[in-house]
Design an enzyme around this catalytic site. Structure first.
Site, PDB file in Angstrom:
ATOM      1  N   LYS A  49     -99.361  71.132 -54.187  1.00  0.00           N
ATOM      2  CA  LYS A  49     -97.667  70.400 -53.896  1.00  0.00           C
ATOM      3  C   LYS A  49     -96.356  71.051 -54.871  1.00  0.00           C
ATOM      4  CE  LYS A  49    -100.783  66.386 -51.611  1.00  0.00           C
ATOM      5  NZ  LYS A  49     -99.784  66.423 -50.253  1.00  0.00           N
ATOM      6  N   TYR A  56    -100.845  64.405 -37.808  1.00  0.00           N
ATOM      7  CA  TYR A  56    -101.984  64.081 -37.441  1.00  0.00           C
ATOM      8  C   TYR A  56    -100.793  62.646 -36.218  1.00  0.00           C
ATOM      9  CZ  TYR A  56    -104.604  63.802 -41.131  1.00  0.00           C
ATOM     10  OH  TYR A  56    -105.984  64.946 -41.755  1.00  0.00           O
ATOM     11  N   ASP A  88    -109.580  67.570 -58.529  1.00  0.00           N
ATOM     12  CA  ASP A  88    -108.222  68.069 -57.952  1.00  0.00           C
ATOM     13  C   ASP A  88    -107.602  67.329 -58.428  1.00  0.00           C
ATOM     14  OD1 ASP A  88    -106.412  68.227 -55.446  1.00  0.00           O
ATOM     15  OD2 ASP A  88    -108.101  67.150 -54.236  1.00  0.00           O
ATOM     16  N   TYR A 109    -109.118  62.109 -51.023  1.00  0.00           N
ATOM     17  CA  TYR A 109    -108.494  62.623 -49.644  1.00  0.00           C
ATOM     18  C   TYR A 109    -108.689  64.225 -50.188  1.00  0.00           C
ATOM     19  CZ  TYR A 109    -105.830  65.543 -46.914  1.00  0.00           C
ATOM     20  OH  TYR A 109    -105.623  66.101 -45.900  1.00  0.00           O
TER      21      TYR A 109
HETATM   22  C1  LIG Z   1    -105.602  65.164 -53.200  1.00  0.00           C
HETATM   23  C2  LIG Z   1    -105.486  65.947 -52.404  1.00  0.00           C
HETATM   24  N1  LIG Z   1    -105.574  67.618 -52.163  1.00  0.00           N
HETATM   25  C3  LIG Z   1    -105.917  68.298 -51.276  1.00  0.00           C
HETATM   26  C4  LIG Z   1    -104.573  68.414 -50.847  1.00  0.00           C
HETATM   27  C5  LIG Z   1    -104.815  68.872 -49.349  1.00  0.00           C
HETATM   28  O1  LIG Z   1    -102.990  69.453 -49.621  1.00  0.00           O
HETATM   29  P1  LIG Z   1    -102.793  70.894 -48.334  1.00  0.00           P
HETATM   30  O2  LIG Z   1    -102.326  69.836 -47.713  1.00  0.00           O
HETATM   31  O3  LIG Z   1    -101.500  71.144 -48.814  1.00  0.00           O
HETATM   32  O4  LIG Z   1    -103.365  71.343 -48.272  1.00  0.00           O
HETATM   33  C6  LIG Z   1    -103.716  67.314 -50.495  1.00  0.00           C
HETATM   34  C7  LIG Z   1    -102.924  66.491 -49.890  1.00  0.00           C
HETATM   35  O5  LIG Z   1    -102.376  65.784 -49.469  1.00  0.00           O
HETATM   36  C8  LIG Z   1    -103.903  66.384 -51.564  1.00  0.00           C
HETATM   37  O6  LIG Z   1    -103.214  64.627 -51.899  1.00  0.00           O
END
Ligand SMILES: Cc1ncc(COP(=O)(O)O)c(C=O)c1O
Length: 428
Positions: free
Chosen positions: A277, A19, A248, A147
């Site tokens: 993560k 970004y 998620d 997100y």
């Molecule tokens: C809730 C959530 N889902 C998906 C992602 C995407 O993960 P990545 O950055 O490993 O592609 C993130 C990343 O910040 C996230 O916070």
């Protein structure tokens, strides 16, 4: 290892950062090593890390056990294809994942990154309904301020305003967005939070494949912490209207919210769960999408006969070995005391911010502390201020937030909270 001025100029001229504009890039700070809860800059300055490298480095940097796991694995093999082949690290990791997550989630797909895990989850949901002969169930329902990643299906379920919908309108699949829950985690439950969600289920359920949501904490879409009753209702409505539920937990998983997984705050079980993560303790990229035997088998009843996904680096042995050790550390359960102590300290030390005129809210859950301001921060100035204070905190928009490694000391955490207060009071 050092970085010269020429290196930094090369970086500025040629390397894209997340970004960041190529026309007017924000300054980048050169980190040459990291240890425990600290990042070490090229000039030797040590910064206490308030970000855990975006939720990931929960056990701290240069962790002896994670290092050893990587070294042991690299001497065996760094990588091998996963098509037609399996290996001990993948099996060990998936054993842990199946044991740690709800009993019904016993089918594991290993993916390369969080965004890919979300793509996989969405594809699983779509393929499930194709297998059942209900192709019309092809849309996703989600909530505003979410997100889920930067790939295309993931982007389509990110917040329509602060996500990338405007930029890619016409390309992104049009999904359904319920109003974001307003009831705070620790406040009274407002039944009206469900109005727009119920209306969307009632009107569109025939076309909805799955609802996707970040359990309890909405991360990069606004760092909002909502009431568990909302998530309970989401589960109930998904059951009532025959819609799959994707949680998620890429940010919230592995203890960050004070529970091992965010969905445990609401005592629900998703149909599909995304993890990432912190799974490797932030050492390398790896993610996982879990579902049930029943859903997994249904998916494979399409004409294709298989789930249609298979990344080159699926189940990378190095990443799996480190993740297995990371989860072993988690299973030793120190995280519970660490996260509880961080939560108490964040609550008591960030409370002072609430009295400041530019602060509109302070919220804390587990090892997450958020200070919301009434206007966006000046990124260059605040980043420079934080580095001068010996801390690494990277705000976005109106949000200054902390999510430190679980191993952070009390004194280090105080330095982080002090710097947050200082930035708000001392910067113009
Ligand atoms: C809730 C959530 N889902 C998906 C992602 C995407 O993960 P990545 O950055 O490993 O592609 C993130 C990343 O910040 C996230 O916070």
């Amino acid at each position: 290892m050092t970085i010269t001025q020429a290196d930094l100029q090369f970086d500025r001229d040629h390397i894209w950062h997340p970004y960041t504009s190529l026309l007017d890039p924000l300054p980048c700070y050169p980190v040459v090593s990291a240890q425990g809860a600290e990042l070490i800059l090229n000039d030797g300055r040590q910064l206490i890390d308030g970000m855990s490298s975006w939720w990931a480095a929960i056990h701290g940097y240069n962790n002896a056990r994670l290092n050893q796991a990587a070294k042991d694995q690299i001497d065996q093999m760094s990588h091998v294809m996963f098509g037609g082949i399996t290996h001990p690290s993948a099996i060990a990791l998936c054993r842990q994942l199946v044991t740690m997550t709800p009993p019904s989630l016993d089918r594991v797909f290993l993916a390369d990154s969080g965004s890919v895990a979300v793509e996989v989850a969405i594809k699983m949901a779509l393929q499930y309904w194709v297998a059942k002969g209900q192709q019309s169930k092809s849309r996703l329902l989600t909530v505003e301020n979410g997100y889920h990643g930067d790939t295309f299906a993931a982007m389509s379920v990110c917040d329509p305003v602060n996500g990338m919908h405007e930029l890619f309108s016409g390309v992104l699949t049009k999904q359904l967005f319920a109003a974001a829950p307003q009831s705070r985690f620790d406040g009274p439950w407002l039944e009206s939070d469900l109005d727009s969600l119920i209306a969307l289920f009632e009107t569109h359920h025939h076309t909805i494949a799955a609802m996707i949501i970040e359990p309890i904490v909405q991360g990069a879409g606004g760092m909002r912490i909502y009431h568990p009753n909302y998530l309970k209702a989401v589960r109930r409505l998904c059951d009532q209207y025959d819609v799959l539920l994707i949680c998620d937990e890429i940010a919230t998983g592995f203890g960050r919210t004070g529970k091992l997984f965010g969905h445990q705050h609401a005592d629900i079980t998703p149909d599909i769960l995304c993890l990432g993560k912190a799974i490797t303790g932030g050492y390398m990229t790896l993610a996982a999408t879990l579902t049930s035997q029943a859903i997994g088998e249904e998916i494979c009843r399409t004409k294709a006969g298989v789930f249609m996904h298979g990344p080159t680096f699926m189940a990378n042995p190095l990443a799996c070995a480190v993740a297995t050790e990371s989860l072993t550390i988690i299973n030793e359960n120190n995280w519970q005391h660490q996260v509880a102590a961080i939560e108490q300290q964040l609550k008591s030390e960030l409370a002072a911010c609430l009295a400041l005129p530019s602060v509109v809210d302070v919220r804390v859950l587990g090892a997450i502390g958020v200070v919301e301001l009434n206007c966006a921060v000046d990124m260059v100035a605040i980043q420079q201020y934080f580095v001068e204070q010996g801390v690494w905190i990277r705000p976005f928009g109106k949000l200054i937030y902390l999510m430190p490694p679980y191993i952070i000391s009390q004194a280090q955490l105080s330095q982080l909270t002090g710097a947050v207060y200082g930035a708000i009071t001392e910067l113009p």
